[in-house]
Design a protein around this motif. Structure first.
Motif, PDB file in Angstrom:
ATOM      1  N   ALA A 179       0.818  -1.213   0.000  1.00  0.00           N
ATOM      2  CA  ALA A 179       0.000   0.000   0.000  1.00  0.00           C
ATOM      3  C   ALA A 179       0.850   1.261   0.000  1.00  0.00           C
ATOM      4  O   ALA A 179       1.844   1.366   0.728  1.00  0.00           O
ATOM      5  N   ALA A 180       0.428   2.222  -0.805  1.00  0.00           N
ATOM      6  CA  ALA A 180       0.978   3.580  -0.784  1.00  0.00           C
ATOM      7  C   ALA A 180      -0.206   4.544  -0.911  1.00  0.00           C
ATOM      8  O   ALA A 180      -1.313   4.137  -1.264  1.00  0.00           O
ATOM      9  N   THR A 181       0.037   5.813  -0.626  1.00  0.00           N
ATOM     10  CA  THR A 181      -1.022   6.826  -0.680  1.00  0.00           C
ATOM     11  C   THR A 181      -0.751   7.800  -1.813  1.00  0.00           C
ATOM     12  O   THR A 181       0.326   8.418  -1.862  1.00  0.00           O
ATOM     13  N   ALA A 184      -2.053  13.208  -4.777  1.00  0.00           N
ATOM     14  CA  ALA A 184      -3.063  14.086  -5.384  1.00  0.00           C
ATOM     15  C   ALA A 184      -4.458  13.857  -4.829  1.00  0.00           C
ATOM     16  O   ALA A 184      -5.224  14.800  -4.610  1.00  0.00           O
ATOM     17  N   SER A 185      -4.804  12.598  -4.562  1.00  0.00           N
ATOM     18  CA  SER A 185      -6.171  12.275  -4.161  1.00  0.00           C
ATOM     19  C   SER A 185      -6.309  11.769  -2.726  1.00  0.00           C
ATOM     20  O   SER A 185      -7.400  11.778  -2.156  1.00  0.00           O
ATOM     21  N   GLY A 186      -5.204  11.321  -2.132  1.00  0.00           N
ATOM     22  CA  GLY A 186      -5.268  10.717  -0.811  1.00  0.00           C
ATOM     23  C   GLY A 186      -5.774   9.288  -0.839  1.00  0.00           C
ATOM     24  O   GLY A 186      -5.957   8.670   0.218  1.00  0.00           O
ATOM     25  N   LYS A 187      -5.989   8.743  -2.021  1.00  0.00           N
ATOM     26  CA  LYS A 187      -6.509   7.380  -2.144  1.00  0.00           C
ATOM     27  C   LYS A 187      -5.388   6.352  -1.997  1.00  0.00           C
ATOM     28  O   LYS A 187      -4.232   6.619  -2.294  1.00  0.00           O
ATOM     29  N   VAL A 188      -5.790   5.160  -1.564  1.00  0.00           N
ATOM     30  CA  VAL A 188      -4.818   4.085  -1.454  1.00  0.00           C
ATOM     31  C   VAL A 188      -4.484   3.547  -2.842  1.00  0.00           C
ATOM     32  O   VAL A 188      -5.343   3.477  -3.725  1.00  0.00           O
ATOM     33  N   ARG A 189      -3.237   3.189  -3.031  1.00  0.00           N
ATOM     34  CA  ARG A 189      -2.792   2.528  -4.252  1.00  0.00           C
ATOM     35  C   ARG A 189      -2.131   1.227  -3.835  1.00  0.00           C
ATOM     36  O   ARG A 189      -1.154   1.234  -3.080  1.00  0.00           O
ATOM     37  N   TRP A 222       2.974   8.950  -1.123  1.00  0.00           N
ATOM     38  CA  TRP A 222       3.477   9.031   0.235  1.00  0.00           C
ATOM     39  C   TRP A 222       3.202   7.718   0.961  1.00  0.00           C
ATOM     40  O   TRP A 222       2.625   6.784   0.398  1.00  0.00           O
ATOM     41  N   ASP A 223       3.580   7.695   2.216  1.00  0.00           N
ATOM     42  CA  ASP A 223       3.435   6.518   3.070  1.00  0.00           C
ATOM     43  C   ASP A 223       2.031   5.919   2.992  1.00  0.00           C
ATOM     44  O   ASP A 223       1.026   6.629   3.111  1.00  0.00           O
ATOM     45  N   GLY A 224       1.969   4.604   2.835  1.00  0.00           N
ATOM     46  CA  GLY A 224       0.676   3.923   2.758  1.00  0.00           C
ATOM     47  C   GLY A 224      -0.096   3.935   4.062  1.00  0.00           C
ATOM     48  O   GLY A 224      -1.296   3.639   4.080  1.00  0.00           O
ATOM     49  N   GLY A 225       0.575   4.280   5.177  1.00  0.00           N
ATOM     50  CA  GLY A 225      -0.095   4.304   6.464  1.00  0.00           C
ATOM     51  C   GLY A 225      -1.249   5.279   6.536  1.00  0.00           C
ATOM     52  O   GLY A 225      -2.139   5.129   7.379  1.00  0.00           O
ATOM     53  N   TYR A 226      -1.262   6.266   5.642  1.00  0.00           N
ATOM     54  CA  TYR A 226      -2.347   7.245   5.644  1.00  0.00           C
ATOM     55  C   TYR A 226      -3.626   6.695   5.019  1.00  0.00           C
ATOM     56  O   TYR A 226      -4.695   7.278   5.195  1.00  0.00           O
ATOM     57  N   SER A 227      -3.531   5.591   4.291  1.00  0.00           N
ATOM     58  CA  SER A 227      -4.707   5.105   3.549  1.00  0.00           C
ATOM     59  C   SER A 227      -5.018   3.627   3.748  1.00  0.00           C
ATOM     60  O   SER A 227      -6.163   3.210   3.575  1.00  0.00           O
ATOM     61  N   ALA A 228      -4.045   2.803   4.119  1.00  0.00           N
ATOM     62  CA  ALA A 228      -4.284   1.366   4.359  1.00  0.00           C
ATOM     63  C   ALA A 228      -3.130   0.830   5.185  1.00  0.00           C
ATOM     64  O   ALA A 228      -2.004   0.790   4.700  1.00  0.00           O
ATOM     65  N   ASN A 269      -0.263  10.810  15.712  1.00  0.00           N
ATOM     66  CA  ASN A 269       0.294   9.940  14.678  1.00  0.00           C
ATOM     67  C   ASN A 269      -0.283   8.530  14.775  1.00  0.00           C
ATOM     68  O   ASN A 269      -0.600   7.898  13.771  1.00  0.00           O
ATOM     69  N   ARG A 270      -0.434   8.043  16.005  1.00  0.00           N
ATOM     70  CA  ARG A 270      -0.976   6.707  16.205  1.00  0.00           C
ATOM     71  C   ARG A 270      -2.414   6.627  15.712  1.00  0.00           C
ATOM     72  O   ARG A 270      -2.819   5.658  15.067  1.00  0.00           O
ATOM     73  N   ILE A 271      -3.199   7.660  16.021  1.00  0.00           N
ATOM     74  CA  ILE A 271      -4.587   7.697  15.561  1.00  0.00           C
ATOM     75  C   ILE A 271      -4.640   7.726  14.034  1.00  0.00           C
ATOM     76  O   ILE A 271      -5.429   7.024  13.400  1.00  0.00           O
ATOM     77  N   ALA A 272      -3.770   8.558  13.445  1.00  0.00           N
ATOM     78  CA  ALA A 272      -3.764   8.687  11.986  1.00  0.00           C
ATOM     79  C   ALA A 272      -3.398   7.377  11.303  1.00  0.00           C
ATOM     80  O   ALA A 272      -4.002   6.996  10.296  1.00  0.00           O
ATOM     81  N   PHE A 273      -2.417   6.655  11.850  1.00  0.00           N
ATOM     82  CA  PHE A 273      -1.948   5.442  11.189  1.00  0.00           C
ATOM     83  C   PHE A 273      -2.780   4.214  11.535  1.00  0.00           C
ATOM     84  O   PHE A 273      -2.703   3.200  10.836  1.00  0.00           O
ATOM     85  N   ASN A 274      -3.564   4.271  12.597  1.00  0.00           N
ATOM     86  CA  ASN A 274      -4.491   3.181  12.886  1.00  0.00           C
ATOM     87  C   ASN A 274      -5.850   3.401  12.233  1.00  0.00           C
ATOM     88  O   ASN A 274      -6.618   2.449  12.062  1.00  0.00           O
ATOM     89  N   GLY A 275      -6.157   4.653  11.886  1.00  0.00           N
ATOM     90  CA  GLY A 275      -7.461   4.976  11.316  1.00  0.00           C
ATOM     91  C   GLY A 275      -7.839   4.153  10.101  1.00  0.00           C
ATOM     92  O   GLY A 275      -8.961   3.618  10.036  1.00  0.00           O
ATOM     93  N   PRO A 276      -6.942   3.995   9.111  1.00  0.00           N
ATOM     94  CA  PRO A 276      -7.305   3.192   7.931  1.00  0.00           C
ATOM     95  C   PRO A 276      -7.646   1.747   8.269  1.00  0.00           C
ATOM     96  O   PRO A 276      -8.540   1.161   7.658  1.00  0.00           O
TER      97      PRO A 276
END
Length: 370
Positions: A179-181, A184-189, A222-228, A269-276
């Motif tokens: 997973a990466a983010t 442009a869209s914030g979507k998972v790739r 960017w880091d996949g942690g933001y989306s998955a 940061n923990r909340i952000a990376f656990n959110g997905p």
């Protein structure tokens, strides 16, 4: 002569029964062969060495066929290195490759390490707060496009030395979902096995405060942690195994109220990376609810979600106990300490839950994550 013939017949019958018994044992062994398992590996910087320990213990155990791996950031690196090692020499190759990789990460950190202990900080290196305060200040004032204009990343060479990516795309023994983010869209790739490259892995681990966005094709990541973090649905869609083990680095809950600036940043940061992960679990639970209502006819994903079994190994309070700075400080002693914790956690899970794998889930996703 008649007695001899009868005796010969009895011998042949006994021999046939022995052969049949042997075949039956072989069939029994085949039916009791290693269990097929997916692994979903969360990111966590240097704390990803905990996942190294989990994988090392599973490979050592020998009772699992790891058929698919999804991962984000450090989890993506663990997944790719695991696949690369197994491609070369099965389970022993996977274990050796993971150890070589993490040792190389520690070596590279001696050259470039934003979390390195400040010389005036009296605390042990993995918990250095002075270095993190300076790093936080720097990344708020200066972007990586300014302080690292050549986009130097020592992990690139570490990964290239460890993995033959061209061969991996063609011969990987396990399916990969990295997973990466998309910036442009914030979507998972999700990069699948045939798309895995050193850039895809670096994109999955690209913290935007420290590294320039990774360009693949015409898009930046960017880091996949933001989306998955880690991806679960690709494992269900692929359908390679009906059991998935989630290896979680960041604790889901922390009852202590953060009051210091550093603790607040760490909690955010923990909340952000656990959110997905929470959102993906919620979606899976909704899919299961619809399937239980009888509307799953013709829905492959819904049928698989309903039947899928999940398992869970967590690092617990690891992140809080070690401190935020340790994530960016892959000191070799720290990495082996984390590896040993991961091995111990996997060993406890095996003793408690091995028999249930292939039969039922050993974690209630809704209770654990929602």
């Amino acid at each position: 002569m008649q007695r001899a013939g009868k005796s010969s017949a009895m011998i042949r019958g006994a021999a046939r029964r022995l052969i049949d018994a042997g075949n039956g044992s072989a069939r029994g062994a085949a039916s009791a062969k290693v269990k097929r398992l997916n692994v979903a590996l969360q990111g966590g910087g240097a704390h990803g060495a905990f996942t190294w320990g989990v994988l090392d213990r599973l490979l050592e155990d020998g009772r699992f066929d790891l058929v698919s791996a999804s991962g984000t950031s450090a989890g993506a690196m663990n997944a790719v290195v695991l696949a690369g090692g197994m491609m070369e020499d099965g389970a022993p190759g996977g274990r050796a490759k993971l150890e070589d990789f993490w040792r190389a990460v520690a070596g590279a950190a001696r050259t470039y390490n934003p979390g390195r202990q400040h010389p005036l900080d009296p605390r042990p290196a993995p918990d250095s707060t002075t270095s993190m305060m300076l790093l936080d200040l720097m990344t708020r004032l200066v972007s990586p496009y300014q302080f690292n204009p050549l986009d130097f990343n020592p992990l690139r060479e570490v990964l290239l030395d460890a993995i033959d990516f061209k061969r991996l795309r063609q011969e990987s023994p396990i399916d990969l979902h990295i997973a990466a983010t998309e910036v442009a869209s914030g979507k998972v790739r999700i990069f699948e096995t045939h798309e895995i490259s050193v850039d895809a892995v670096l994109a999955s681990a690209c913290l935007p405060q420290l590294h320039q966005a990774v360009k693949i094709g015409r898009k930046h990541y960017w880091d996949g942690g933001y989306s998955a973090n880690p991806p679960l649905l690709p494992l269900l869609r692929a359908g390679r195994a009906e059991d998935t083990l989630i290896v979680q680095i960041d604790p889901t809950k922390d009852p202590e109220l953060p009051t210091s600036a550093q603790a607040i940043i760490a909690r955010l940061n923990r909340i952000a990376f656990n959110g997905p992960l929470h959102r993906e679990v919620e979606l899976i639970e909704q899919i299961r609810h619809v399937a239980n209502e009888g509307f799953a006819v013709g829905g492959t994903l819904r049928r698989r979600a309903k039947a899928h079994r999940f398992h869970h190994i967590a690092a617990g309070n690891l992140s809080r106990d070690l401190g935020r700075a340790s994530r960016l400080n892959p000191d070799l002693k720290l990495l082996y300490k984390l590896r040993d914790r991961g091995r111990a956690a996997a060993d406890a899970w095996l003793k408690r839950h091995y028999q249930e794998v292939g039969r039922e889930s050993t974690v209630d996703l809704a209770a654990q994550f929602l």
